[in-house]
Design a protein around this motif. Structure first.
Motif, mmCIF file in Angstrom:
data_model
loop_
_atom_site.group_PDB
_atom_site.id
_atom_site.type_symbol
_atom_site.label_atom_id
_atom_site.label_comp_id
_atom_site.label_asym_id
_atom_site.label_seq_id
_atom_site.Cartn_x
_atom_site.Cartn_y
_atom_site.Cartn_z
ATOM 1 N N HIS A 54 -17.650 2.524 -14.850
ATOM 2 C CA HIS A 54 -18.665 3.272 -15.598
ATOM 3 C C HIS A 54 -19.369 4.338 -14.764
ATOM 4 C CE1 HIS A 54 -21.021 0.265 -13.505
ATOM 5 N NE2 HIS A 54 -22.080 0.987 -13.743
ATOM 6 N N PHE A 55 -19.566 4.091 -13.471
ATOM 7 C CA PHE A 55 -20.330 5.029 -12.640
ATOM 8 C C PHE A 55 -19.578 6.316 -12.347
ATOM 9 C CE2 PHE A 55 -18.753 1.449 -10.064
ATOM 10 C CZ PHE A 55 -17.790 2.085 -9.293
ATOM 11 N N PHE A 56 -18.256 6.324 -12.474
ATOM 12 C CA PHE A 56 -17.494 7.546 -12.207
ATOM 13 C C PHE A 56 -17.726 8.611 -13.270
ATOM 14 C CE2 PHE A 56 -14.391 4.852 -9.632
ATOM 15 C CZ PHE A 56 -14.924 5.270 -8.415
ATOM 16 N N GLN A 57 -18.233 8.229 -14.434
ATOM 17 C CA GLN A 57 -18.510 9.205 -15.484
ATOM 18 C C GLN A 57 -19.588 10.199 -15.068
ATOM 19 O OE1 GLN A 57 -19.294 7.300 -19.258
ATOM 20 N NE2 GLN A 57 -17.798 5.699 -18.799
ATOM 21 N N GLY A 58 -20.522 9.745 -14.233
ATOM 22 C CA GLY A 58 -21.628 10.617 -13.860
ATOM 23 C C GLY A 58 -21.788 10.858 -12.376
ATOM 24 N N HIS A 59 -21.037 10.140 -11.547
ATOM 25 C CA HIS A 59 -21.171 10.303 -10.101
ATOM 26 C C HIS A 59 -20.041 11.185 -9.594
ATOM 27 C CE1 HIS A 59 -21.806 8.950 -5.836
ATOM 28 N NE2 HIS A 59 -23.049 9.083 -6.251
ATOM 29 N N PHE A 60 -20.275 12.473 -9.630
ATOM 30 C CA PHE A 60 -19.304 13.497 -9.244
ATOM 31 C C PHE A 60 -18.022 13.370 -10.065
ATOM 32 C CE2 PHE A 60 -21.545 12.335 -5.191
ATOM 33 C CZ PHE A 60 -22.444 13.389 -5.221
ATOM 34 N N PRO A 61 -18.099 13.584 -11.398
ATOM 35 C CA PRO A 61 -16.934 13.373 -12.266
ATOM 36 C C PRO A 61 -15.683 14.162 -11.845
ATOM 37 C CG PRO A 61 -18.878 13.959 -13.563
ATOM 38 C CD PRO A 61 -19.262 14.036 -12.130
ATOM 39 N N MET A 66 -17.475 6.290 -5.430
ATOM 40 C CA MET A 66 -18.286 5.112 -5.745
ATOM 41 C C MET A 66 -19.622 5.236 -5.021
ATOM 42 S SD MET A 66 -17.290 1.117 -5.264
ATOM 43 C CE MET A 66 -18.360 -0.190 -5.852
ATOM 44 N N PRO A 67 -20.738 5.095 -5.744
ATOM 45 C CA PRO A 67 -22.041 5.187 -5.085
ATOM 46 C C PRO A 67 -22.175 4.164 -3.952
ATOM 47 C CG PRO A 67 -22.295 5.259 -7.469
ATOM 48 C CD PRO A 67 -20.859 4.901 -7.191
ATOM 49 N N GLY A 68 -22.676 4.619 -2.820
ATOM 50 C CA GLY A 68 -22.831 3.749 -1.657
ATOM 51 C C GLY A 68 -23.689 2.533 -1.943
ATOM 52 N N PRO A 106 -15.852 7.874 1.962
ATOM 53 C CA PRO A 106 -16.083 7.653 0.528
ATOM 54 C C PRO A 106 -15.095 6.642 -0.047
ATOM 55 C CG PRO A 106 -15.047 9.792 0.912
ATOM 56 C CD PRO A 106 -15.349 9.205 2.265
ATOM 57 N N VAL A 107 -15.561 5.934 -1.070
ATOM 58 C CA VAL A 107 -14.725 4.996 -1.813
ATOM 59 C C VAL A 107 -14.379 5.679 -3.133
ATOM 60 C CG1 VAL A 107 -14.636 2.723 -2.896
ATOM 61 C CG2 VAL A 107 -15.822 3.020 -0.708
#
Length: 155
Positions: A54-61, A66-68, A106-107
């Motif tokens: 879900h986080f990839f939709q808004g974290h640098f699409p 993956m947010p740290g 980065p992940v």
């Protein structure tokens, strides 16, 4: 921390993890436990990182990372499983502090996070873990994570 461990050896699967941790989708961030040694105060978990997170939709699409803080959360959850297995069944570990956190790489989608945790200190009121996330034998995140132990009925 890393050592050659069989990725096929599943100590706990996702159903067993869900019985231990209070987290649920989208915040349950440990897929399986592949190593657990209570004598060594050590546990190793895994998280498969997919593009559908879900986080990839808004974290640098356009360049998903993956947010740290979620990598740290996956490490903390792995530590929570170790705490439970050390006999603290009526307690829940809650984050107290994070020290010496380093984000080295980065992940990204497709990565298999290896979550290595060692207990530094554990008492009835809390403790501290040393945690390291690894992808392809390279450290991507590391930190020391302090936690308080609360009675489950206090939450």
């Amino acid at each position: 921390m890393s050592e050659a461990l069989s990725e096929q050896n599943i100590v706990l699967n996702i159903k067993e993890i869900a019985k231990i941790l209070p987290h649920r989708y989208p915040f349950l961030l440990v897929d399986k436990i592949i190593h657990l040694s209570l004598d060594e105060n050590r546990i190793v978990g895994q998280k498969s990182v997919t593009f559908n997170e879900h986080f990839f939709q808004g974290h640098f699409p356009d360049a998903p990372i993956m947010p740290g803080v979620l990598v740290l959360e996956a490490l903390a959850q792995t530590g929570g499983i170790l705490i439970y297995k050390k006999g603290f069944h009526a307690k829940t570990a809650v984050l107290l502090n994070i020290q010496d956190a380093k984000f080295r790489k980065p992940v990204v989608p497709g990565d298999m996070l290896r979550l290595e945790v060692s207990m530094l200190h554990l008492s009835g009121s809390g403790g501290k873990i040393s945690a390291c996330a690894i992808v392809n034998e390279k450290v991507v995140t590391e930190a020391k994570i302090g936690f308080a132990l609360l009675d489950k009925d206090q939450l």
